[in-house]
Design a protein around this motif. Sequence first.
Motif, mmCIF file in Angstrom:
data_model
loop_
_atom_site.group_PDB
_atom_site.id
_atom_site.type_symbol
_atom_site.label_atom_id
_atom_site.label_comp_id
_atom_site.label_asym_id
_atom_site.label_seq_id
_atom_site.Cartn_x
_atom_site.Cartn_y
_atom_site.Cartn_z
ATOM 1 N N PHE A 1 -0.961 -5.496 -8.768
ATOM 2 C CA PHE A 1 -0.863 -6.879 -8.300
ATOM 3 C C PHE A 1 0.601 -7.282 -8.134
ATOM 4 O O PHE A 1 0.982 -7.880 -7.114
ATOM 5 N N LEU A 2 1.432 -6.961 -9.120
ATOM 6 C CA LEU A 2 2.850 -7.306 -9.041
ATOM 7 C C LEU A 2 3.549 -6.512 -7.949
ATOM 8 O O LEU A 2 4.361 -7.055 -7.185
ATOM 9 N N TRP A 3 3.236 -5.217 -7.841
ATOM 10 C CA TRP A 3 3.862 -4.393 -6.798
ATOM 11 C C TRP A 3 3.515 -4.903 -5.409
ATOM 12 O O TRP A 3 4.371 -4.898 -4.517
ATOM 13 N N ARG A 4 2.295 -5.322 -5.214
ATOM 14 C CA ARG A 4 1.887 -5.791 -3.894
ATOM 15 C C ARG A 4 2.757 -6.975 -3.449
ATOM 16 O O ARG A 4 3.111 -7.095 -2.278
ATOM 17 N N ALA B 1 1.192 0.455 -5.071
ATOM 18 C CA ALA B 1 0.038 -0.284 -5.585
ATOM 19 C C ALA B 1 -1.265 0.354 -5.120
ATOM 20 O O ALA B 1 -2.181 0.608 -5.925
ATOM 21 N N ASN B 2 -1.375 0.650 -3.837
ATOM 22 C CA ASN B 2 -2.598 1.227 -3.304
ATOM 23 C C ASN B 2 -2.868 2.615 -3.870
ATOM 24 O O ASN B 2 -4.019 2.984 -4.141
ATOM 25 N N ARG B 3 -1.807 3.388 -4.062
ATOM 26 C CA ARG B 3 -1.972 4.749 -4.602
ATOM 27 C C ARG B 3 -2.590 4.706 -6.003
ATOM 28 O O ARG B 3 -3.563 5.416 -6.293
ATOM 29 N N CYS B 4 -2.025 3.880 -6.894
ATOM 30 C CA CYS B 4 -2.549 3.870 -8.259
ATOM 31 C C CYS B 4 -3.922 3.195 -8.320
ATOM 32 O O CYS B 4 -4.796 3.610 -9.104
ATOM 33 N N LEU B 5 -4.147 2.186 -7.487
ATOM 34 C CA LEU B 5 -5.447 1.515 -7.488
ATOM 35 C C LEU B 5 -6.549 2.430 -6.963
ATOM 36 O O LEU B 5 -7.677 2.416 -7.485
ATOM 37 N N ASP B 6 -6.243 3.217 -5.961
ATOM 38 C CA ASP B 6 -7.249 4.151 -5.453
ATOM 39 C C ASP B 6 -7.665 5.138 -6.534
ATOM 40 O O ASP B 6 -8.853 5.483 -6.661
ATOM 41 N N ARG B 7 -6.695 5.609 -7.318
ATOM 42 C CA ARG B 7 -7.028 6.531 -8.408
ATOM 43 C C ARG B 7 -7.886 5.848 -9.459
ATOM 44 O O ARG B 7 -8.848 6.431 -9.974
ATOM 45 N N ALA B 8 -7.530 4.615 -9.813
ATOM 46 C CA ALA B 8 -8.287 3.900 -10.845
ATOM 47 C C ALA B 8 -9.693 3.568 -10.370
ATOM 48 O O ALA B 8 -10.665 3.700 -11.121
ATOM 49 N N LEU B 9 -9.820 3.142 -9.112
ATOM 50 C CA LEU B 9 -11.131 2.747 -8.594
ATOM 51 C C LEU B 9 -12.031 3.945 -8.324
ATOM 52 O O LEU B 9 -13.262 3.814 -8.315
ATOM 53 N N ALA B 10 -11.447 5.120 -8.128
ATOM 54 C CA ALA B 10 -12.242 6.318 -7.863
ATOM 55 C C ALA B 10 -13.091 6.716 -9.066
ATOM 56 O O ALA B 10 -14.076 7.462 -8.920
ATOM 57 N N ARG C 1 -6.315 -4.488 -4.194
ATOM 58 C CA ARG C 1 -6.420 -3.399 -3.199
ATOM 59 C C ARG C 1 -6.781 -3.955 -1.825
ATOM 60 O O ARG C 1 -6.234 -3.518 -0.801
ATOM 61 N N GLY C 2 -7.694 -4.920 -1.772
ATOM 62 C CA GLY C 2 -8.041 -5.521 -0.497
ATOM 63 C C GLY C 2 -6.896 -6.302 0.108
ATOM 64 O O GLY C 2 -6.649 -6.241 1.324
ATOM 65 N N ALA C 3 -6.161 -7.045 -0.732
ATOM 66 C CA ALA C 3 -5.014 -7.806 -0.239
ATOM 67 C C ALA C 3 -3.917 -6.873 0.252
ATOM 68 O O ALA C 3 -3.223 -7.167 1.242
ATOM 69 N N GLY C 4 -3.755 -5.716 -0.414
ATOM 70 C CA GLY C 4 -2.786 -4.729 0.060
ATOM 71 C C GLY C 4 -3.182 -4.163 1.402
ATOM 72 O O GLY C 4 -2.327 -3.906 2.260
ATOM 73 N N ALA C 5 -4.483 -3.968 1.622
ATOM 74 C CA ALA C 5 -4.955 -3.470 2.914
ATOM 75 C C ALA C 5 -4.642 -4.469 4.020
ATOM 76 O O ALA C 5 -4.296 -4.078 5.144
#
Length: 730
Positions: A446-449, A457-466, A482-486
């Motif tokens: 969230f802070l990185w975004r 942000a997206n890289r670490c979130l994708d790993r966590a959500l997987a 993740r959606g806001a980053g997209a």
Amino acid sequence: MSHGVPGETETGEWSGNLPREAGSFVGRQDELARLDGMLWPDGLTTGGGGVPRSRDGGRRLVTLLGPGGVGKTRLALRAAHGMRAAYPDGVWLVELSPLHGIGLTGPSVLGLVVMEALRVADQTTRPAEEALAAWIADKRLLLVLDSCEHLLEDCASFVDALRLAPHVDILATSRRRLGLSGERCLEVEPLPVDESGTAARDDAVTLFADRAAAVRPGFVLDEATRPVAVSVCQYLDGVPLAVELAAARLSTLSLTDLDNHLGTRTDHRLALLASDDGTEDPSRHQALRTTIGWSHELCAPLERLLWARLSVFTGGFGAEAAQEVCAGGPLAAGQVPVLLDELAAQSIVQRDRRTGTDRFRMLDTVREYGADWLGELGEEDAVRLRHREYYRRLARDGCAEWNTGRQVHWCERVLTDHANLRAAVDWSLDRPDRRAALEIAGTVGFLWRHCGHVRDANRCLDRALAADPAPGPDLLRALWTRGAGAIMQGDMDAAAEHGRRFTDVARQQADPVALSVSAYLTGSQLALRGRSAEAVGLMSVAARLRVRDDWLGSAQIQMIGALAYAHLMSGDYEAARAVSEEVRAECARRGEHWTRSTSDVIVAKLDLAQGDTAAGVRNAARAVAAHRLLRSAGGLAALALDTLASAIVAAGEAHRAAELLGIAQRLWDRAGGRAQLSSPDLIAARRACERVIRDKIGDPAYEYSYEAGRAMSYEQGMSYEPDTAPRTSD
């Protein structure tokens, strides 16, 4: 080329990020001359105004080879400072040692680190190395890749991928060759020590005397001290780091005692720092290994313990973090600041004031020794867990206070501690505690975004959500971020998918605030696709609840701001202004800048559409100032500059407006090709502004002013002060 004393750090500039040198630079004149010849074999000449002439030939790769502590980094930085005039797109340091030991590998990771160093705020969904290669293809710059031995294969693949960028040169430091065709290597030898003690080129002794005077004021080389200093440097084989560590001991030892201590050491028990691959003669590393180990033995037991525990930090740390992470057992928290000062006095840690605060960092070789010692103590997992927990709490606090007047503070803190936050997130993602991994990935993401690191942000979130985490508040934050980053990447399909998942989890949690902000993820992507009426219909029915202070409160006002944008794009100016003013009032009350800047852009566009040019200039300039305050260099900052250009040309200053479009284009370029967030409406507005300027002043004048803007530094561009009084020349 000149190798004079470098100036101030250029952080925040587009011309490079080289740090100011710490301490004097001794010797290496022959090596500097050879480096000039290796990168510029035909010599560098400059034309009028100091502009370097073009050179023939393709990309050059030079690798400085040598063991740890021999001075490769210092030599590379001194050479790089002297070559800045040759590279109009900058000279950039990329430090790779923070990636060592935290499991981050692969070309994409390396590409991401290089983009961060270059401040390329790429917002596309392409692999990082592909996005970087495309951005860098037509640039003339020098990359200094420091400590390549940690990622040797990845570095070789990355450098090879840049072969189509003919004017991007690479200066690497490594303990081993990259092994690429065309690589030219320079062996960095220890500093010379003249046995007679009378030679003019006695660089090791000169370095020793310089560092000795720093810890023992008044120390000079004379008939009595020079022979002893020569003896010390001979024993240390002239290895610069070994010389500096030994000189630091003069704070507690006499010169004679120092010489005696070194002269009586016949045991070399430091197998922990043996040669990396067994291909080099271990005796070559002996002096440094011996000196580091000797420094370790001379430390008090608690100093040795702190040294080992500090090795978990990457990229620097503050005293508070050291207390939180390193205290425990026999080492009390109150003892850490005193012991940290002791280690700094002994040159075990280095004071790093580049950030404007008193921070510390460890040289790579010293950190390696501490990490190996930490493993010998059996404490690695425990200390890394404390490191993770410290940065987990920091990120949690940052999210809780993001929607407050402390937003700028948290932005600065996140940027300063980026390497440690990344290490904490990735260590956590590799552990079995999935709940903790999801929380830290969501809070840090969230802070990185918001702070310009959307890719990370997206890289670490994708790993966590997987890992298919269980529903809960942590999953809500991760999905929303993740959606806001997209959305920031222009990846509207991904934004819609994460929006659907977020809405499902919010319904399961029966959280009314979360349900209300789900409209941001689904509505924003519709507005940016040009489907403004649908976006208005969707976001207008979202519940307006009291705005919270935490991350959900930030999502609340971003959702309302997105509704204002949708009203603007649909042509309902009255509704757009009413909603924008609602957002601006809420942000002003809180001292919030990030969302306020977007609302200022919307209001500026409304001002221009309704003929209030002065207000349009004022509001657009306020938006740009907010992005400068947050050190933003992404698409939203570029959009604010585009809007200011439209306002300035309406005020009658076409030349200045063209400059602003040039400044903005530099930012759009760094955002990786998603110009105007891929929005048809924003693209049309930018083109319309350009046409107006060209009609007013003609194509040649437009191109001249536009290129002048593109040539400005980031600080110059974002500090641009518009003058609303029209120029007669326009």
